[in-house]
Write an enzyme that holds these catalytic residues in place. Structure first.
Site, short mmCIF file in Angstrom:
data_model
loop_
_atom_site.label_atom_id
_atom_site.label_comp_id
_atom_site.label_asym_id
_atom_site.label_seq_id
_atom_site.Cartn_x
_atom_site.Cartn_y
_atom_site.Cartn_z
N HIS A 24 4.16 -21.27 13.56
CA HIS A 24 3.80 -21.60 12.18
C HIS A 24 4.15 -20.44 11.25
O HIS A 24 3.58 -19.36 11.35
CB HIS A 24 2.29 -21.89 12.14
CG HIS A 24 1.83 -22.48 10.84
ND1 HIS A 24 0.52 -22.88 10.63
CD2 HIS A 24 2.48 -22.76 9.69
CE1 HIS A 24 0.40 -23.36 9.40
NE2 HIS A 24 1.57 -23.28 8.81
N LYS A 79 29.42 -17.62 0.16
CA LYS A 79 30.52 -16.89 0.80
C LYS A 79 30.27 -16.80 2.31
O LYS A 79 29.15 -16.50 2.73
CB LYS A 79 30.66 -15.50 0.21
CG LYS A 79 31.93 -14.80 0.66
CD LYS A 79 32.08 -13.43 0.01
CE LYS A 79 33.39 -12.80 0.41
NZ LYS A 79 33.55 -12.69 1.86
N LYS A 112 -1.34 17.07 0.20
CA LYS A 112 -1.61 18.37 -0.42
C LYS A 112 -0.73 19.48 0.12
O LYS A 112 -0.76 20.61 -0.39
CB LYS A 112 -3.09 18.73 -0.21
CG LYS A 112 -3.51 18.86 1.25
CD LYS A 112 -4.99 19.16 1.36
CE LYS A 112 -5.42 19.40 2.81
NZ LYS A 112 -5.28 18.19 3.64
N ASP A 155 1.32 23.93 11.13
CA ASP A 155 1.50 22.91 12.17
C ASP A 155 2.94 22.96 12.68
O ASP A 155 3.89 22.66 11.96
CB ASP A 155 1.19 21.54 11.57
CG ASP A 155 1.25 20.43 12.62
OD1 ASP A 155 1.56 20.72 13.78
OD2 ASP A 155 0.98 19.26 12.25
#
Length: 953
Positions: free
Chosen positions: A89, A332, A819, A871
């Site tokens: 569906h 096309k 930030k 990090d």
């Protein structure tokens, strides 16, 4: 216990019923008779649906009386016939409706991903209201505005029975535990529906889990999913697109109370309605007139012997459709142009250069041979139809070269000769009327008329691009057939596409037997002009086959008239003989193709005839502003190629909607900025040129927020059948050797299509598909405590840059959309992941040791107060970071944007959002990361040793 009226006897076969093939099923008592037809025509498919509706209507008389409470239920009291169906569906989203016949109704659950034969999959099944039994036989359309509006497919059906020990179905429904055995065409064996507890149990619509139980039918985790393996209708064999296109049955729940829940299109019960607008792209079928009815018309035309070959009429490329009346607009087609020449019982299929390719399209030729005319010449295009109804040249090419099992369809758009008469002298509109009659009653899977519309060309072009079509061709309705290229036929492409000659290639960096990129060119005044390169669109097979062909063409001399020095590095020159089909976004100011993708090899064209396809300005009615006739600058491609319009104020309006199909484009994805799904798609489309170099041909993780940024979002990194067109996959082994299909893409259309899925973040790997084990960029993520000001963060980023420069590495800067800041270091893909991670770790550790009051390298949040977390963990296999230009799934939909290093001197942290793209779009005029594309920095052993010493100092 329950008793059931046995009304499942096979209904008497009507005389007009089509022939069908019986579907094999597991042996079960008194099974529901089922039939399946191949949808060779909409009538046959519609007849099959009528039969299913009749069967399920007969089941409405089933009645089951409840067993008194506390009594033991035995198998002998169960009804012999318990029907089930699963309907695919496409409503607000694609899902599967799982329905079990019980107590005269269909107990129903909506299963988003459909059933899975892997016992470890627990598929969410949301219980919805009971449906009438008759609905179980329905396949067709639910009109927009009604509950569940969309396309419905009968994906599977059969019978079911409770498992031993679970015969009391009513109790199972109350207690939330159903266990049963399925006897379907696709779904078989033991299954369970278990209602979830906790919060899920208190939802307005109870949440259950559909689970496959252990038996002989179960599959492993790596086995193909049944919904992908068998996607089409169990009754008619049709795809969702074919059902939607045919619209042969309509469910009309608004009239259910009057007993008119559904009707068949064209049937006596179809309600009156207003004709649909032409812009809906519906087929305009003309009544058959009979070939012999043209005899009188034919007698007035010039006699001629049937020509052996007619040089084809060709279209000029235009920047916008022609305005005014008198034009026929066709979709096309993206295939091979061919003439079909029938002479008695013999048929030839000739390419645009007159080559005989009959053996390559034998099924089409056999269908042409059945036409009820003795001599006829047709003009058209052989294509492979994609599931969405568009044409796919890449699939066509694999059919010809690799023997792929794709159905070839010949779309005829012109009639050139018939029974000794020159039809080419008639106006096009008349020729097409005759063509429709000639092709009446053919197998439309193999042979069909290329329909046209006589409507507003611009609106039609826009619609074609939204539906992922190649574009449109506009033809003068009164025009005669004239060989060669002329202004009577104009073609407009949603994306540019043309043939190029290959003049050289580079080697892939991962050492596979293939190509890194093809150098493309076209001929002008007998010289091969360099047009750029393409390094995407290749499969494993095409990599190998093209490399094999190019190896035999290698030469020392450069075949191009001129190639920029930076584009010659590592190139192997070849004889300019191989012609390829390439799709690209636009031509740059330097006359190079941009965002080019390889589609396939052209065997029907010689290298010498490949020229650059120039655009012209389409004719407009008299009185139109003359400025509209000026050629437009070659800038970024848009949904309708930046069509210039002039109304009362004669102002230029730039239309830059993404040419992708969206459901509910007005849906809000970010409340604070008002960002809609359409705005997100348009942003991706317009930023693709800048964003794709950083994400194309890399494994990707996507952050999806289907209900908006303020609702739950989730990561998706594995490819599945629900991804938009153009999004592909790459198989990657995990640490245990298990192969997983990761998402990857390389085109602007695929990127814009992510908006349909509510993708608010795109996260690429730090390595490319061609060399997954060696990163080509390192990322240092500076994540500050919120209490720290912008000036402190800016100074930290400057220090990272300074330290990198000290060891000989250039770096680039961008916002994270949050930030923090990202500092990106492009490197040659030589280090493996462990070495890259160790280098990054040593680098940030040295910074922490030098200033531990400001920097932190551990993830502990409690220790981050007043510090900047460095990090380095983005630099390991499988880790990702947000892409340049990607939105973020946060309030305001901010963007991670590349910065100039001088931007660190700004008084405040710069913030950019998707909704305000028009305000900062001017920044794209200069690219602060331009040098990254050609930078080949290497992290040498000396650098590694030096950083390691700082770490340990």
């Amino acid at each position: 216990m329950a008793s059931v009226k046995k009304s499942a006897k096979k209904p008497a076969k009507k005389k007009s019923a089509p022939k069908t093939d019986t579907v094999k099923q597991s042996k079960t008592p008194a099974q529901i008779p089922q039939k399946r037809v191949k949808a060779k025509s909409s009538n046959r498919a519609a007849d099959a649906v009528d039969e299913q509706l009749a069967r399920y209507r007969s089941m409405r008389d089933f009645h089951i009386t409840k067993e008194p409470s506390g009594r033991t239920v035995s198998n002998k009291h169960l009804p012999e016939q318990l029907p089930f169906c699963i309907q695919k569906h496409a409503a607000s989203h694609l899902h599967y409706d799982f329905r079990l016949g019980w107590n005269g109704v269909l107990k129903s659950w909506a299963v988003a991903k459909g059933p899975s034969y892997f016992t470890g999959d627990k598929r969410l099944a949301v219980q919805v209201e009971d449906h009438p039994m008759e609905y179980g036989g329905f396949e067709g359309i639910i009109p927009a505005g009604q509950y569940g509006g969309g396309t419905v497919m009968l994906w599977d059906q059969g019978t079911w029975e409770p498992q031993a020990g679970y015969e009391d179905v009513d109790k199972g429904l109350r207690d939330g535990s159903l266990k049963f055995v399925m006897h379907g065409t696709k779904i078989k064996g033991k299954w369970a529906l278990i209602r979830m507890g906790g919060k899920a149990a208190n939802e307005r619509k109870p949440n259950w889990l559909l689970i496959k139980e252990h038996d002989g039918f179960e599959r492993g985790e790596d086995d193909p999913c049944v919904t992908v393996e068998e996607p089409d209708s169990v009754v008619t064999g049709r795809t969702m697109e074919q059902i939607a296109r045919n619209e042969d049955h309509v469910w009309n729940s608004k009239d259910a109370a009057q007993g008119k829940a559904w009707y068949r299109k064209g049937g006596d019960d179809e309600p009156e309605k207003k004709p649909a607008p032409l812009s809906d792209f519906k087929d305009q079928k003309k009544p058959a007139m009979g070939v012999r009815s043209f005899e009188k018309s034919l007698s007035t035309l010039p006699k001629e012997n049937q020509p052996g070959f007619v040089a084809p009429q060709l279209a000029l490329e235009a920047i916008s459709p022609p305005a005014g009346e008198g034009w026929l607009h066709e979709l096309k087609l993206d295939g091979y142009r061919m003439q079909a020449r029938k002479d008695g019982s013999g048929v030839q299929m000739l390419t645009r250069k007159g080559l005989d390719w009959t053996h390559r399209v034998r099924a089409v030729a056999n269908e042409v041979a059945k036409l009820a005319v003795d001599k006829v010449t047709l003009d058209g295009e052989v294509v492979v139809l994609a599931e969405n109804g568009t044409t796919n040249f890449a699939n066509l090419q694999t059919s010809f070269q690799n023997g792929a099992d794709n159905v070839l369809t010949y779309f005829c758009f012109d009639l050139l000769h018939m029974d000794g008469r020159n039809i080419r002298e008639l106006p096009l509109k008349r020729r097409k009327e005759m063509l429709s009659d000639v092709l009446n009653g053919v197998n439309e899977d193999l042979l069909r008329v290329s329909e046209h519309l006589e409507t507003d060309g611009e609106e039609l072009f826009r619609k074609a691009c939204e539906l992922h079509a190649e574009g449109i061709v506009s033809k003068k309705a009164t025009g005669r057939y004239s060989s060669g290229r002329g202004s009577d036929w104009l073609k407009m492409k949603c994306l540019h596409e043309q043939e190029f000659v290959v003049g050289g290639f580079t080697l892939p960096s991962n050492g596979i037997e293939g190509v890194g990129a093809l150098l493309l060119g076209y001929y002008r005044d007998g010289k091969l002009i360099y047009a750029g390169r393409t390094g995407t669109g290749f499969t494993q097979k095409t990599h190998k086959s093209i490399r094999g062909r190019l190896n035999g063409l290698v030469q020392k001399a450069m075949p191009f008239e001129q190639v920029p020095s930076d584009a010659r590095r590592g190139v192997r020159w070849v004889k300019p003989e191989l012609v390829v089909q390439v799709r690209f976004a636009t031509w740059t100011a330097d006359n190079l193709v941009r965002q080019a993708a390889f589609l396939g090899v052209r065997e029907d064209k010689s290298a010498g005839e490949v020229v650059r396809e120039e655009t012209i300005v389409a004719p407009r009615p008299k009185g139109t502003d003359k400025k509209l006739r000026e050629p437009m600058p070659s800038t970024k491609a848009t949904a309708i190629h930046r069509v210039k319009r002039s109304v009362a104020a004669k102002q230029i309006i730039t239309v830059e909607h993404a040419p992708v199909r969206l459901t509910h484009p007005e849906k809000i994805l970010d409340e604070s900025s008002g960002l809609t799904k359409q705005m997100l798609a348009d942003y991706y489309w317009n930023i693709a040129e800048e964003m794709l170099p950083h994400i194309a041909d890399r494994p990707l993780s996507l952050v999806r927020c289907p209900d908006g940024a303020d609702k739950p979002c989730f990561y998706q990194k594995h490819a599945n059948h629900a991804l938009p067109e153009g999004v592909g996959s790459i198989d990657i082994p995990d640490k245990n050797g298990k192969i997983e299909p990761y998402i990857t893409l390389s085109t602007a259309e695929a990127l814009a299509g992510l908006a349909q899925m509510g993708v608010l973040e795109v996260h690429p790997w730090g390595s490319r598909n061609e060399d997954l084990e060696h990163p080509d960029r390192l990322i240092f993520d500076l994540d500050p405590d919120e209490a720290l000001g912008w000036a402190v963060l800016a100074e930290a980023a400057t220090e990272v840059r300074r330290r990198l420069k000290a060891i000989g590495l250039e770096s680039f800067l961008k916002t994270t959309g949050g930030k923090g800041l990202h500092i990106v270091v492009p490197i040659a893909p030589k280090l493996d992941w462990p070495a890259a991670k160790e280098f990054a770790h040593s680098f940030v550790n040295a910074m922490e040791r030098a200033n531990s009051s400001l920097y932190l390298t551990k993830m502990t949040k409690a220790a981050r107060k007043g510090k900047i977390y460095l990090d380095y963990l983005r630099n390991e296999r499988g880790a990702t970071s947000v892409a340049p230009f990607s939105p973020r799934a946060r309030a305001g939909a901010p963007v991670s944007l590349p910065l100039e290093w001088s931007d660190l001197k700004l008084a405040e942290r710069p913030v950019f959002s998707v909704a305000e793209f028009h305000e900062w779009k001017s920044r794209l005029k200069t690219d602060p990361w331009k040098a990254m594309a050609t930078m080949r920095q290497r992290i040498t052993n000396e650098i590694l040793d030096g950083v390691a010493m700082q770490h340990s100092a």
